[in-house]
Design a protein around this motif. Structure first.
Motif, PDB file in Angstrom:
ATOM      1  N   LYS A 114       0.826  -1.212   0.000  1.00 55.80           N
ATOM      2  CA  LYS A 114       0.000   0.000   0.000  1.00 55.80           C
ATOM      3  C   LYS A 114       0.861   1.263   0.000  1.00 55.80           C
ATOM      4  N   TYR A 147      -4.606   7.215   4.796  1.00 57.85           N
ATOM      5  CA  TYR A 147      -3.940   5.921   4.986  1.00 57.85           C
ATOM      6  C   TYR A 147      -4.267   5.279   6.330  1.00 57.85           C
ATOM      7  N   GLU A 150      -6.930   2.701   6.160  1.00 59.58           N
ATOM      8  CA  GLU A 150      -6.475   1.550   5.357  1.00 59.58           C
ATOM      9  C   GLU A 150      -5.542   0.659   6.169  1.00 59.58           C
ATOM     10  N   THR A 153      -7.484  -1.497   8.517  1.00 60.58           N
ATOM     11  CA  THR A 153      -8.165  -2.580   7.795  1.00 60.58           C
ATOM     12  C   THR A 153      -7.159  -3.668   7.412  1.00 60.58           C
ATOM     13  N   ASP A 154      -6.019  -3.243   6.835  1.00 55.90           N
ATOM     14  CA  ASP A 154      -5.030  -4.209   6.338  1.00 55.90           C
ATOM     15  C   ASP A 154      -4.413  -5.049   7.457  1.00 55.90           C
TER      16      ASP A 154
END
Length: 288
Positions: A114, A147, A150, A153-154
């Protein structure tokens, strides 16, 4: 490193929920904040009801927005923008942050993938105990916007990140923006199940049934890149005709509710976040 515009709320629902709504209220509150908040700047713009507020990052500015919201202010904010500079040679430079992330080992690949898309350069990688890893990156401040959610979540909520200002470096090039459009309300009224049922095929919805909306308000995320106007206030025509099968209960997908930070990450350049003590709504700059 980041600036955003604070505007007087001019939506059809303006003044219904907030205690302080005028440009004078907004101006006084922002200039009072600067006296104690040393890393924040406020400037007047060409318009009397718009102020440019610059701070250390989107989180720094969103804390101010949340404080003002709880104090009874009602206003709109634009998307955060990074402040670019020109160096002595006339080269455009942008702020670079030193980003440190602590994650369990199994999520390292997802994090690096990412951040690579966001023009981050890895500087250091060290082991933390038996299962953890500490990653250090240099990343443009633009790449950090959006970010945080994200990362959570990741890494299934196991990632810890912090960042410090590193310096200015030449502009790193474009970073991919959101690839989806918005679902925009067609008219002012209350959303109803019938309208939402037919709108939800277009993408994911941000509102449930029985919510007041106005023309130009963003009610969902479109699955495609274009904006689509949907009529979420549409009611079923009442007739005494009944058809077997078609009059079953309408099944609605549960809507996604955004926090203030997620709204600031989501909006595009032609959109605003409307902030009131009771609600956070997203809308188009030009409503009609």
């Amino acid at each position: 490193t980041v600036s955003m515009l604070f505007l007087v709320n001019d939506s059809p629902f303006a003044g219904k929920e907030g205690k302080y709504v005028t440009s004078r209220n907004l101006r006084d509150r922002l200039y009072t904040e600067v006296k104690t908040n040393v890393s924040m700047r406020v400037e007047d713009t060409d318009s009397t009801d718009t102020f440019r507020v610059s701070g250390r990052g989107e989180l720094h500015l969103s804390i101010l927005i949340e404080q003002m919201r709880r104090q009874g202010f009602e206003f709109a904010v634009s998307r955060p923008k990074v402040i670019l500079h020109r160096d002595a040679n006339g080269v455009v430079t942008e702020p670079i942050e030193e980003l440190t992330i602590d994650v369990p080992q199994e999520y390292v690949g997802a994090v690096m993938d990412k951040l690579g898309q966001r023009h981050a350069e890895m500087v250091d990688m060290t082991a933390l105990g038996d299962t953890g890893t500490r990653l250090k990156f240099l990343i443009p401040a633009r790449g950090l916007m959006g970010y945080r959610s994200e990362l959570l979540t990741d890494t299934r909520g196991n990632g810890v990140m912090n960042h410090l200002f590193h310096g200015y470096e030449p502009y790193k090039g474009e970073i991919a923006e959101r690839k989806t459009g918005s679902l925009v309300a067609h008219e002012t009224g209350d959303s109803c199940s019938y309208g939402l049922f037919y709108a939800q095929d277009r993408g994911r919805m941000f509102i449930g049934s029985g919510v007041p909306v106005y023309e130009g308000e963003i009610v969902g995320e479109c699955a495609r890149a274009d904006d689509i106007v949907v009529n979420v206030c549409k009611k079923k025509h009442v007739t005494n005709m009944r058809a077997s099968g078609s009059d079953d209960a309408l099944r609605l997908t549960p809507p996604t509710f955004f926090t203030l930070e997620q709204c600031l990450e989501f909006i595009a350049d032609d959109e605003l976040v409307e902030v009131t003590p009771q609600n956070i709504r997203m809308r188009k700059r030009v409503l009609s």
